[in-house]
Structures are given as structure tokens and as C-alpha cells.
Write a protein that holds these residues in place. Structure first.
Motif, PDB file in Angstrom:
ATOM      1  N   UNK A  98       0.864  -1.188   0.000  1.00  0.00           N
ATOM      2  CA  UNK A  98       0.000   0.000   0.000  1.00  0.00           C
ATOM      3  C   UNK A  98       0.896   1.231   0.000  1.00  0.00           C
ATOM      4  N   UNK A  99       0.295   2.384  -0.221  1.00  0.00           N
ATOM      5  CA  UNK A  99       1.052   3.637  -0.206  1.00  0.00           C
ATOM      6  C   UNK A  99       1.763   3.767   1.141  1.00  0.00           C
ATOM      7  N   UNK A 100       3.001   4.123   1.094  1.00  0.00           N
ATOM      8  CA  UNK A 100       3.819   4.111   2.294  1.00  0.00           C
ATOM      9  C   UNK A 100       4.842   5.238   2.151  1.00  0.00           C
ATOM     10  N   UNK A 101       4.983   5.996   3.209  1.00  0.00           N
ATOM     11  CA  UNK A 101       5.828   7.189   3.174  1.00  0.00           C
ATOM     12  C   UNK A 101       7.292   6.844   2.841  1.00  0.00           C
ATOM     13  N   UNK A 102       7.785   5.770   3.469  1.00  0.00           N
ATOM     14  CA  UNK A 102       9.189   5.398   3.242  1.00  0.00           C
ATOM     15  C   UNK A 102       9.425   5.017   1.786  1.00  0.00           C
ATOM     16  N   UNK A 103       8.466   4.299   1.216  1.00  0.00           N
ATOM     17  CA  UNK A 103       8.598   3.900  -0.193  1.00  0.00           C
ATOM     18  C   UNK A 103       8.620   5.137  -1.098  1.00  0.00           C
ATOM     19  N   UNK A 104       7.694   6.060  -0.810  1.00  0.00           N
ATOM     20  CA  UNK A 104       7.616   7.270  -1.637  1.00  0.00           C
ATOM     21  C   UNK A 104       8.910   8.069  -1.536  1.00  0.00           C
ATOM     22  N   UNK A 105       9.444   8.168  -0.302  1.00  0.00           N
ATOM     23  CA  UNK A 105      10.692   8.909  -0.109  1.00  0.00           C
ATOM     24  C   UNK A 105      11.809   8.288  -0.916  1.00  0.00           C
ATOM     25  N   UNK A 106      11.860   6.963  -0.861  1.00  0.00           N
ATOM     26  CA  UNK A 106      12.944   6.273  -1.547  1.00  0.00           C
ATOM     27  C   UNK A 106      12.885   6.522  -3.059  1.00  0.00           C
ATOM     28  N   UNK A 107      11.693   6.362  -3.619  1.00  0.00           N
ATOM     29  CA  UNK A 107      11.586   6.557  -5.072  1.00  0.00           C
ATOM     30  C   UNK A 107      11.872   8.024  -5.423  1.00  0.00           C
ATOM     31  N   UNK A 162      13.838   9.999  -3.855  1.00  0.00           N
ATOM     32  CA  UNK A 162      15.290  10.205  -3.747  1.00  0.00           C
ATOM     33  C   UNK A 162      16.025   9.644  -4.969  1.00  0.00           C
ATOM     34  N   UNK A 163      15.569   8.499  -5.446  1.00  0.00           N
ATOM     35  CA  UNK A 163      16.183   7.932  -6.660  1.00  0.00           C
ATOM     36  C   UNK A 163      15.946   8.892  -7.821  1.00  0.00           C
ATOM     37  N   UNK A 164      14.736   9.402  -7.893  1.00  0.00           N
ATOM     38  CA  UNK A 164      14.415  10.362  -8.963  1.00  0.00           C
ATOM     39  C   UNK A 164      15.386  11.552  -8.905  1.00  0.00           C
ATOM     40  N   UNK A 165      15.546  12.117  -7.712  1.00  0.00           N
ATOM     41  CA  UNK A 165      16.402  13.301  -7.575  1.00  0.00           C
ATOM     42  C   UNK A 165      17.847  12.973  -7.948  1.00  0.00           C
ATOM     43  N   UNK A 166      18.280  11.750  -7.675  1.00  0.00           N
ATOM     44  CA  UNK A 166      19.682  11.390  -7.911  1.00  0.00           C
ATOM     45  C   UNK A 166      19.989  11.132  -9.380  1.00  0.00           C
ATOM     46  N   UNK A 167      19.049  10.560 -10.118  1.00  0.00           N
ATOM     47  CA  UNK A 167      19.397  10.141 -11.489  1.00  0.00           C
ATOM     48  C   UNK A 167      18.640  10.895 -12.584  1.00  0.00           C
ATOM     49  N   UNK A 168      17.777  11.808 -12.187  1.00  0.00           N
ATOM     50  CA  UNK A 168      17.113  12.685 -13.144  1.00  0.00           C
ATOM     51  C   UNK A 168      16.534  11.956 -14.368  1.00  0.00           C
ATOM     52  N   UNK A 169      15.521  11.124 -14.154  1.00  0.00           N
ATOM     53  CA  UNK A 169      15.019  10.286 -15.259  1.00  0.00           C
ATOM     54  C   UNK A 169      14.310  11.084 -16.349  1.00  0.00           C
ATOM     55  N   UNK A 170      14.433  10.610 -17.578  1.00  0.00           N
ATOM     56  CA  UNK A 170      13.660  11.193 -18.696  1.00  0.00           C
ATOM     57  C   UNK A 170      12.196  10.838 -18.566  1.00  0.00           C
ATOM     58  N   UNK A 171      11.990   9.598 -18.102  1.00  0.00           N
ATOM     59  CA  UNK A 171      10.619   9.103 -17.973  1.00  0.00           C
ATOM     60  C   UNK A 171      10.462   8.456 -16.606  1.00  0.00           C
ATOM     61  N   UNK A 172       9.340   8.775 -15.961  1.00  0.00           N
ATOM     62  CA  UNK A 172       8.965   8.049 -14.748  1.00  0.00           C
ATOM     63  C   UNK A 172       7.631   7.400 -15.057  1.00  0.00           C
ATOM     64  N   UNK A 173       7.647   6.084 -15.110  1.00  0.00           N
ATOM     65  CA  UNK A 173       6.413   5.380 -15.467  1.00  0.00           C
ATOM     66  C   UNK A 173       5.794   4.775 -14.222  1.00  0.00           C
ATOM     67  N   UNK A 174       4.546   5.109 -14.009  1.00  0.00           N
ATOM     68  CA  UNK A 174       3.800   4.578 -12.877  1.00  0.00           C
ATOM     69  C   UNK A 174       3.020   3.355 -13.365  1.00  0.00           C
ATOM     70  N   UNK A 175       3.310   2.222 -12.747  1.00  0.00           N
ATOM     71  CA  UNK A 175       2.696   0.955 -13.175  1.00  0.00           C
ATOM     72  C   UNK A 175       1.521   0.633 -12.263  1.00  0.00           C
ATOM     73  N   UNK A 176       0.392   0.309 -12.862  1.00  0.00           N
ATOM     74  CA  UNK A 176      -0.779   0.018 -12.034  1.00  0.00           C
ATOM     75  C   UNK A 176      -1.603  -1.125 -12.611  1.00  0.00           C
ATOM     76  N   UNK A 177      -2.095  -1.938 -11.687  1.00  0.00           N
ATOM     77  CA  UNK A 177      -2.905  -3.107 -12.046  1.00  0.00           C
ATOM     78  C   UNK A 177      -4.320  -2.634 -12.395  1.00  0.00           C
ATOM     79  N   UNK A 178      -4.700  -2.835 -13.634  1.00  0.00           N
ATOM     80  CA  UNK A 178      -6.011  -2.316 -14.078  1.00  0.00           C
ATOM     81  C   UNK A 178      -7.189  -3.009 -13.393  1.00  0.00           C
ATOM     82  N   UNK A 179      -6.908  -4.185 -12.809  1.00  0.00           N
ATOM     83  CA  UNK A 179      -7.988  -4.909 -12.131  1.00  0.00           C
ATOM     84  C   UNK A 179      -8.420  -4.214 -10.846  1.00  0.00           C
ATOM     85  N   UNK A 180      -7.632  -3.261 -10.347  1.00  0.00           N
ATOM     86  CA  UNK A 180      -7.955  -2.665  -9.057  1.00  0.00           C
ATOM     87  C   UNK A 180      -8.920  -1.481  -9.173  1.00  0.00           C
TER      88      UNK A 180
END
Ligand code: GDP
Length: 295
Positions: A195-204, A206-224
Motif C-alpha cells: 500500500x502507499x507508504x511514506x518510506x517507499x515514496x521517499x525512496x523513489x 530520492x532515486x528520482x532526484x539522484x538520477x534525473x530520469x527522462x521518464x517516470x512510469x507509474x505501473x498500475x494493475x487495471x484490475x484494481x
């Protein structure tokens, strides 16, 4: 895919298809059924209402035109609105860079790792790129193994450091290694939680800030269904992602996520995935999806 929605829409058009003239009354009756079909498909009521209000306005505006039959007119209007709702034009996917960095985020079980493999395969075979897959899930050793197996199947190198518990450090090192190996695209599979979790969000973040991605793709299960939309909102607020990947469209999914995500987060669906086989990734085309829904 979306069989129930397709059937309900078809039945919504049934009556008006038999009418000789389009009238306020038969528009209202059709629109009411369309709205019900959308809500049953797990589209949020507000979105469904706005959708059908637009359809109604357009139908009323065009009802003087007699060149097309009422049924054809309504189907055309609904199709155009479905295309608009799902994103209009095909979204652009940017994998150019030296290397291009693509960050994959989402909840655990959404299909991130499988998608990472599919994307690497797609970029290698369809775009002639040389990808490096990165296992940045530092909590589940099985996730690293899973990615290695996928990489082996498609002939793509996988960067991992099983002992390293710092996702940011792993991501940085992976980008450096990609450069030295002349890989032109880096796909970083991050850790998810149930589930949504603060530590997980922080980690991602932080990775974003460190490597400056061209694309950030959010993956989601359409069944939900509507949960998919709420999760998308939460990830977007934190990560400002560039696109959505809808997975498990091969399952018994009703369509709500595909129809509502763009409206809610204002980010396009870029890929869909329907199956566990690595060659089932598809670029998302709103026009084709609308056509498919309307049969
Ligand atoms: P992650 O935890 O987000 O990395 O998710 P995984 O990639 O491990 O996927 C979770 C489960 O869903 C696995 O059993 C996958 O095989 C399965 N899966 C992933 N994508 C799809 C898909 O498009 N269709 C179906 N039917 N299953 C999928």
C-alpha cells in the motif's frame, strides 16, 4: 477486455439506432444508459456524469443534421469523447539520452518487474536500443532474481548489488556502469509496497532526484478499478510521473482505470500490458482502445 462495458454500451445504443430522428427525449434516454454503463465499469460518478453531459450537449448541438442516422451520430460522439477521456493523441515516450534513464514505480504486485522486462525487450527489439535493467528493490531478494531471469530470457544485462541496501546508490552506480558499457537506456525497477507508504515514496523520490530520469512510469494493475486511480493520484503528487502503464488488461478488468486515470492525474497512459509473456507490451493508442470498447 472490457466485455461488460462494450455490451452495456451496445445495449445503450440499441433504442436510438432504431429511431428515425434524434430528439431530446431519445438523447436523454441513451445518455442515461451510457452513464450507467460507465459507472458499472468502475468509472467515478463525477467523471461519468461530466462525460455524458458533454455527449448530450454535442448530440443536441448536432441534432439538426440529418445526414447521419441518430444511432451513428451518438456512437460517433461517444467514440470521440472516449478518445478525449483516455488522452487524445498517442503519448510520446522519450528514450533518448546518454543514457536515457527510465524509472519504474508502483505498488508491489502491480507488475513493475514484469513490465521492466517487457520494456527492455521492446526497446531492444523495436527501437534498436541497448538497455540495462537495474534491480533497485532492496527489500525483496526474489525481485532481483526475477529480474535476472527476465533479463536472461531477453538477452539484456541486469545490474544488481544484493548486499547494497541503498537504492539511490544502486541507481547512481547503474547509470555510471551503463555509460561505461555503452548502454543507451537504463530501466530502474524500484521497490514497491502493498500500500502507499511514506518510506517507499521517499525512496523513489530520492532515486528520482539522484538520477534525473527522462521518464517516470507509474505501473498500475487495471484490475484494481477505482483504487488504481487513487494510487495514481498519490504517486503523481509525490513523483510527478510522466506516464502510466496499465497492466493485466488480459484479466477480467472492467475498464474504470483505463477510462479515468488520464482525467484524474492529467498524465497519459503510455503502455498497456496484457499477459505475462515478454512480448505482450503495447503502446497505448486512445483511438484504438475506444474503437475496441465500442466494438
Ligand atoms: P511487481 O511486484 O510490481 O514487480 O510485480 P510483478 O512484475 O512481480 O508481477 C506480479 C504478478 O503479476 C506476477 O505473478 C506477474 O507474472 C503478474 N503479471 C504482471 N503483469 C501481468 C499482466 O499484464 N497480465 C497478467 N495476467 N499477469 C501479470
Amino acid at each position: 477486455m472490457f466485455e461488460s462495458l462494450s455490451e452495456k454500451l451496445e445495449s445503450a445504443f440499441k433504442q436510438i439506432k432504431g429511431e428515425g430522428r434524434i430528439t431530446e427525449l431519445n438523447i436523454a434516454a441513451t445518455v442515461k444508459e451510457i452513464r450507467r454503463a460507465l459507472v458499472d465499469a468502475d468509472v467515478n460518478y463525477k467523471i461519468a456524469k461530466e462525460f455524458t453531459d458533454t455527449v448530450k450537449d454535442k448530440a443536441m448541438g448536432e441534432k439538426v443534421l440529418t445526414a447521419v442516422s441518430p444511432g451513428q451520430l451518438m456512437v460517433k460522439i461517444v467514440k470521440d469523447e472516449l478518445v478525449t477521456l483516455m488522452g487524445g493523441e498517442e503519448a510520446v515516450f522519450n528514450a533518448k539520452g546518454n543514457p536515457a534513464v527510465i524509472l519504474i514505480a508502483g505498488l508491489q504486485g502491480s507488475g513493475k518487474t514484469t513490465f521492466s522486462g517487457k520494456l527492455a525487450n521492446f526497446l531492444k527489439n523495436k527501437k534498436g536500443l541497448s538497455p540495462l535493467l537495474v534491480a533497485a528493490d532492496i527489500y525483496r531478494p526474489a525481485a532481483i532474481d526475477q529480474l535476472k531471469v527476465l533479463g536472461g530470457q531477453i538477452g539484456v544485462d541486469v545490474f544488481s548489488e544484493p548486499e547494497n541496501k541503498d537504492a539511490v546508490d544502486i541507481a547512481r552506480k547503474a547509470v555510471a556502469q551503463a555509460r561505461s558499457l555503452n548502454k543507451n537506456v537504463v530501466i530502474i525497477d524500484t521497490a514497491g509496497r502493498l500500500a502507499i507508504d511514506e518510506a517507499m515514496m521517499n525512496e523513489v523520490a530520492n532515486v528520482k532526484a539522484a538520477v534525473n530520469p527522462q521518464e517516470i512510469l507509474f505501473v498500475v494493475d487495471s484490475m484494481t478499478g477505482q483504487d488504481a486511480v487513487n494510487t495514481a493520484r498519490a504517486f503523481n503528487e509525490r513523483l510527478d510521473f510522466s506516464g502510466v502503464v496499465l497492466t493485466k488488461l488480459d484479466g477480467d478488468t472492467r475498464g474504470g482505470a483505463a477510462l479515468s486515470i488520464k482525467y484524474v492525474v492529467k498524465k497519459p497512459i503510455k503502455f498497456v500490458s496484457s499477459g505475462e509473456k515478454l512480448d505482450t507490451l503495447d503502446v497505448f493508442y486512445p483511438e484504438r482502445m475506444a474503437q475496441r470498447i465500442l466494438g
